[in-house]
Design an enzyme around this catalytic site. Structure first.
Site, PDB file in Angstrom:
ATOM      1  N   ASP A 195       0.776  -1.210  -0.008  1.00  0.00           N
ATOM      2  CA  ASP A 195      -0.110  -0.027  -0.072  1.00  0.00           C
ATOM      3  C   ASP A 195       0.998   1.252  -0.125  1.00  0.00           C
ATOM      4  O   ASP A 195       0.329   2.269  -0.142  1.00  0.00           O
ATOM      5  CB  ASP A 195      -0.921   0.058   1.226  1.00  0.00           C
ATOM      6  CG  ASP A 195      -0.409   0.069   2.602  1.00  0.00           C
ATOM      7  OD1 ASP A 195       0.903  -0.052   2.832  1.00  0.00           O
ATOM      8  OD2 ASP A 195      -1.172   0.119   3.434  1.00  0.00           O
ATOM      9  N   SER A 196       2.148   1.154  -0.035  1.00  0.00           N
ATOM     10  CA  SER A 196       3.100   2.037  -0.188  1.00  0.00           C
ATOM     11  C   SER A 196       2.869   2.941  -1.724  1.00  0.00           C
ATOM     12  O   SER A 196       3.231   4.043  -1.808  1.00  0.00           O
ATOM     13  CB  SER A 196       4.539   1.736  -0.053  1.00  0.00           C
ATOM     14  OG  SER A 196       4.776   0.544  -1.253  1.00  0.00           O
ATOM     15  N   ASP A 231      -1.361  -6.300  -0.241  1.00  0.00           N
ATOM     16  CA  ASP A 231      -1.175  -5.745   0.963  1.00  0.00           C
ATOM     17  C   ASP A 231      -2.629  -5.358   1.367  1.00  0.00           C
ATOM     18  O   ASP A 231      -3.291  -4.546   0.398  1.00  0.00           O
ATOM     19  CB  ASP A 231      -0.550  -4.404   0.913  1.00  0.00           C
ATOM     20  CG  ASP A 231       0.308  -4.088   2.137  1.00  0.00           C
ATOM     21  OD1 ASP A 231       0.291  -4.632   3.140  1.00  0.00           O
ATOM     22  OD2 ASP A 231       0.960  -3.137   2.231  1.00  0.00           O
ATOM     23  N   LYS A 282      -1.021  -9.450   3.132  1.00  0.00           N
ATOM     24  CA  LYS A 282      -0.433  -8.867   4.447  1.00  0.00           C
ATOM     25  C   LYS A 282      -1.175  -7.745   5.143  1.00  0.00           C
ATOM     26  O   LYS A 282      -1.831  -7.247   4.480  1.00  0.00           O
ATOM     27  CB  LYS A 282       1.105  -7.972   3.704  1.00  0.00           C
ATOM     28  CG  LYS A 282       1.750  -7.572   4.835  1.00  0.00           C
ATOM     29  CD  LYS A 282       3.319  -6.972   4.659  1.00  0.00           C
ATOM     30  CE  LYS A 282       3.350  -5.544   4.076  1.00  0.00           C
ATOM     31  NZ  LYS A 282       2.520  -4.476   4.843  1.00  0.00           N
ATOM     32  N   GLU A 334      -0.885  -5.139   8.822  1.00  0.00           N
ATOM     33  CA  GLU A 334      -0.235  -4.825   9.925  1.00  0.00           C
ATOM     34  C   GLU A 334      -0.828  -4.759  11.354  1.00  0.00           C
ATOM     35  O   GLU A 334      -1.938  -4.779  11.509  1.00  0.00           O
ATOM     36  CB  GLU A 334      -0.143  -3.287   9.613  1.00  0.00           C
ATOM     37  CG  GLU A 334       0.530  -2.855   8.387  1.00  0.00           C
ATOM     38  CD  GLU A 334       0.732  -1.505   8.067  1.00  0.00           C
ATOM     39  OE1 GLU A 334       0.509  -0.617   8.872  1.00  0.00           O
ATOM     40  OE2 GLU A 334       1.180  -0.939   6.942  1.00  0.00           O
ATOM     41  N   GLU A 337       9.589  -3.774  10.308  1.00  0.00           N
ATOM     42  CA  GLU A 337      10.154  -2.479   9.816  1.00  0.00           C
ATOM     43  C   GLU A 337      10.786  -1.467  10.871  1.00  0.00           C
ATOM     44  O   GLU A 337      10.078  -1.304  11.918  1.00  0.00           O
ATOM     45  CB  GLU A 337       8.945  -1.635   8.969  1.00  0.00           C
ATOM     46  CG  GLU A 337       9.123  -0.506   8.297  1.00  0.00           C
ATOM     47  CD  GLU A 337       8.130  -0.005   7.400  1.00  0.00           C
ATOM     48  OE1 GLU A 337       7.079  -0.851   6.958  1.00  0.00           O
ATOM     49  OE2 GLU A 337       8.187   0.954   6.947  1.00  0.00           O
TER      50      GLU A 337
HETATM   51  O1  KIV Z   1       3.553  -1.046   1.529  1.00  0.00           O
HETATM   52  C1  KIV Z   1       4.642  -1.574   1.638  1.00  0.00           C
HETATM   53  O2  KIV Z   1       5.147  -1.406   0.462  1.00  0.00           O
HETATM   54  C2  KIV Z   1       5.177  -2.203   2.731  1.00  0.00           C
HETATM   55  C3  KIV Z   1       6.611  -2.159   2.796  1.00  0.00           C
HETATM   56  C4  KIV Z   1       7.393  -0.880   3.062  1.00  0.00           C
HETATM   57  C5  KIV Z   1       7.052  -3.346   3.494  1.00  0.00           C
HETATM   58  O3  KIV Z   1       4.597  -2.453   3.695  1.00  0.00           O
END
Ligand code: KIV
Length: 296
Positions: free
Chosen positions: A71-72, A114, A143, A145, A212
């Site tokens: 989600d970056s 994500d 993924k 968090e 992280e």
């Molecule tokens: O969203 C993302 O790219 C991430 C990475 C920084 C691990 O969670």
């Protein structure tokens, strides 16, 4: 007979041409057992983010084992100031794009989708619906968090056949609650909490854990205490089972100052593929990250 059926395939496309077959035909698809074997024999796992078909295919061709559709993308593609505004629909779109690109070149990478902020927080059932969206888009794993309450959600998803990567330390979706992008796990109480949460997530069935911005000593200890859950570090030192970077950062194409834990792998390289291959080589041979430069 349909005349187009016998016509030879077009030799090229005007934009973003991808090869019609993998440039690395010998490779086997990456799977959880293969990642586990790599960990057993001490081979580092490499992961990069990618958000579109072409970059994902190039990363695969460079030998990256895991592609994180992170989600970056909210920050590097959409120009948001944090990942908080990213929606499930956006994640589904980018996951589909990445998976299509990989399929076109018969790529072997393991794809992680994500789950964005708000898409798994309400209930385990909501998490399952959101995870199913990303799995239908072609992800192999999702993924999410955080520790604590998320362990129950992880268990619920894993029991229903969805591989899960957890994420502890600096969790960008809660950046406002954490007071900014700061190193996490400093001090005995905080370190102990992260170690406990990592064990709970492994116990719940998480097969991977992104760590992280966690001190290198702590991430080494967490890695050593986990057997079936493989740690992937970003700003967490060299002793995790694998490493991940945001693709734009490691290619040196963001507009701000790179965080301390990033190396610009484009330097001295002639192509994006070479830069990604240099990243893979550096992670595998242990020269990246360097704890004296890229860690706390
Ligand atoms: O969203 C993302 O790219 C991430 C990475 C920084 C691990 O969670």
């Amino acid at each position: 007979m349909n005349p187009s059926a016998s016509a030879s395939p077009p030799t090229g496309t005007p934009y973003g041409t991808l090869p019609s077959a993998s440039p690395l035909p010998q490779r086997k698809p990456v799977s959880l057992p293969r990642l586990h074997e790599m960990r057993e024999r001490g081979e580092k796992i490499t992961m990069l983010t990618a958000y579109d078909a072409t970059f994902a295919a190039v990363a695969d061709a460079a030998g990256v084992e895991c592609i994180l559709v992170g989600d970056s993308l909210g920050m590097v593609c959409q120009g948001l100031s944090s990942t908080v505004g990213v929606t499930l629909e956006t994640m589904r779109y980018h996951t589909e794009s990445v998976v299509r690109g990989l399929q076109r070149v018969q790529a072997t990478a393991w794809v992680i989708g994500d789950l964005p902020f708000g898409s798994y927080h309400e209930s385990k059932e909501q998490a399952l619906r959101s995870a199913a969206e990303l799995m239908r888009a072609g992800a192999h794993m999702v993924k999410l968090e955080g520790g604590g309450w998320t362990a129950e959600t992880v268990r619920f998803l894993v029991e229903r056949g969805i591989p899960v990567c957890a994420h502890l330390g600096l969790t960008p979706q809660t950046v406002h609650a954490l007071g900014g992008y700061r190193v996490q796990g400093r001090g005995d109480a905080s370190a102990l909490q992260l170690k406990r949460q990592a064990l709970e997530l492994q116990d719940a069935g998480a097969a991977m854990l992104v760590l992280e911005m966690v001190p290198a000593v702590l991430s080494k200890e967490i890695t050593e205490q986990l057997q079936t859950c493989h740690t992937i570090g970003i700003g967490a030192g060299k002793d995790t089972a694998g490493q991940v970077l945001v693709m734009h950062d490691m290619l040196g194409i963001n507009l701000g100052k790179n965080p301390k834990f990033v190396r610009n792998f484009m330097e001295g390289q002639a192509s994006v593929r070479d830069a990604m291959a240099a990243y893979v080589a550096a992670v595998k041979n242990g020269s990246f990250p360097d704890n004296s430069l890229h860690a706390w």
